[in-house]
Write a protein that holds these residues in place. Sequence first.
Motif, mmCIF file in Angstrom:
data_model
loop_
_atom_site.group_PDB
_atom_site.id
_atom_site.type_symbol
_atom_site.label_atom_id
_atom_site.label_comp_id
_atom_site.label_asym_id
_atom_site.label_seq_id
_atom_site.Cartn_x
_atom_site.Cartn_y
_atom_site.Cartn_z
ATOM 1 N N GLN A 235 6.684 62.496 27.982
ATOM 2 C CA GLN A 235 6.150 62.354 26.562
ATOM 3 C C GLN A 235 6.515 60.914 26.033
ATOM 4 O OE1 GLN A 235 3.731 64.636 25.447
ATOM 5 N NE2 GLN A 235 3.606 62.652 23.650
ATOM 6 N N GLN A 236 7.774 60.724 26.389
ATOM 7 C CA GLN A 236 8.159 59.350 26.028
ATOM 8 C C GLN A 236 7.341 58.178 26.464
ATOM 9 O OE1 GLN A 236 12.645 60.321 26.801
ATOM 10 N NE2 GLN A 236 12.911 59.408 24.550
ATOM 11 N N ASP A 239 3.923 58.431 24.886
ATOM 12 C CA ASP A 239 4.073 57.615 23.685
ATOM 13 C C ASP A 239 3.914 56.298 23.606
ATOM 14 O OD1 ASP A 239 3.760 60.338 22.506
ATOM 15 O OD2 ASP A 239 5.852 60.661 22.310
#
Length: 497
Positions: A235-236, A239
């Motif tokens: 997810q990082q 993002d």
Amino acid sequence: MSDRSAPRYTLFGLALIAAVVGAALLLARPAQSDNASKPAPAARPANSLQSLAELDGKAPSRRQLNIQHWNTAEGARVLFVEARELPMFDLRLTFAAGSSQDGATQGLATLTNAMLNEGVAGKDVTAIAEGFEGLGADFGNGAYRDMAVASLRSLSATDKREPALKLFTEVVGQPTFPEDALKRIKNQLLAGFEYEKQNPGKIGGKALFANLYGNHPYAHPSDGTAQSIPGITLQQLRDFHGKAYTAGNAVIALVGDLSRSEAEAIAAQVSAGLPKGPALAKPAQPAEPKPGITHIDFPTKQTHLMLAELGIDRTDPDWPALSLGNQILGGGAFGTRLMSEVREKRGLTYGVYSAFSPMQVRGPFMINLQTRAELSEATLKLVQDILTDYLKTGPSQQELDDAKRELAGSFPLSNASNSSIVGQLGAIGFYNLPLTWIEDFMQQSQALTVEQVKAAMNKHLAADKLVIVTVGPKVAQQPLPAPTDKNTAQPLGVPEH
């Protein structure tokens, strides 16, 4: 400093603009000829080679770069040079997505960039590689301190260009970040960190940047650390990609066998395929570091000596004077002040080099060498004395003339290939330099005086502000050998690999 080490995975590393920031050392304007009254030579093909006899002491002819520029609807800046000599084109995207944007998650930029070509909808890393290869196209990427890049080289024929661009746009704009690939690349990075523990140069370089930049984003390694990499999540990555790989944060450089309308279509296609969003702010200027020496004990016969202080950012008007001044100090090969005094007269090292690396904010000025451990302290003092003397006296007129001549003579190499030109365009766009920057740099460099070079070097450097890191064993020290006017046949140190 933009980290020139390419990612150690299934990626083509990009040697940037020495890059980005070292390209200026190769840019030059040819010497003016006084043969206007002589008969004009017979017409020749634009892309034919010149023999040494034809040059007759003149600088080789250069390619004229007509740089065209515009912005896409999504906000990407585009720079384009039409070059019809070969049926191919080079495309480079440059994003403000380097490790200076990592925030508290060191290594995030590197991992994100490394994962671009690991998967898109319906294709894994092998299918992506086979897709480019089957079209005769090359994909490359890399992440550095200031920037991240993705590049494509493709044939310009429509049946090859269009599928290559489609795949490239998916890879850069819509990566899927497969979990198995993330685990593999993390393991490769962690293995690399273990290997670096046996490399005194890597150990010293990391310590030098930490001491030079303190809490600034440039302080930490672009690849992250053994502590930071394991915890980075998918997810990082998503993002970071969504905010840093946007069209508004991109520069699109194009060079090759394309018309203006074709270049506009390519840029529009690539830009539309990227996430939407604005440019990211550049880092704040770093604070002045505390001078001093840090020694790291390491069991080896050689001691690495690394000296640094803050230099300039990429838009500083003193860059031509500093570039030429550094070329005389230690930026070339043989014949520089440092090479002459440290290697040629005393045989203390195989090589000693100095460099300014201007970046988005103040990049480092560095001097690097390695020498026998028992001579390390005296060699370090010698290097400091050479810098002190150079700042006090400045270059001689002969040194300046030779440096100008070398710079002018190297110009044809700076735009001899589309790949070198696309790198220059990427740097001009990324650092927001004038389109005339190449010509401006050469005109300013050739007009410099001894006093102007000396003043610029003293404005930005001081021998008592050096941050120094040494890596090697603690051994009894010996005095330096006496200098000789004859070149030493064999340096005393043995290079380590």
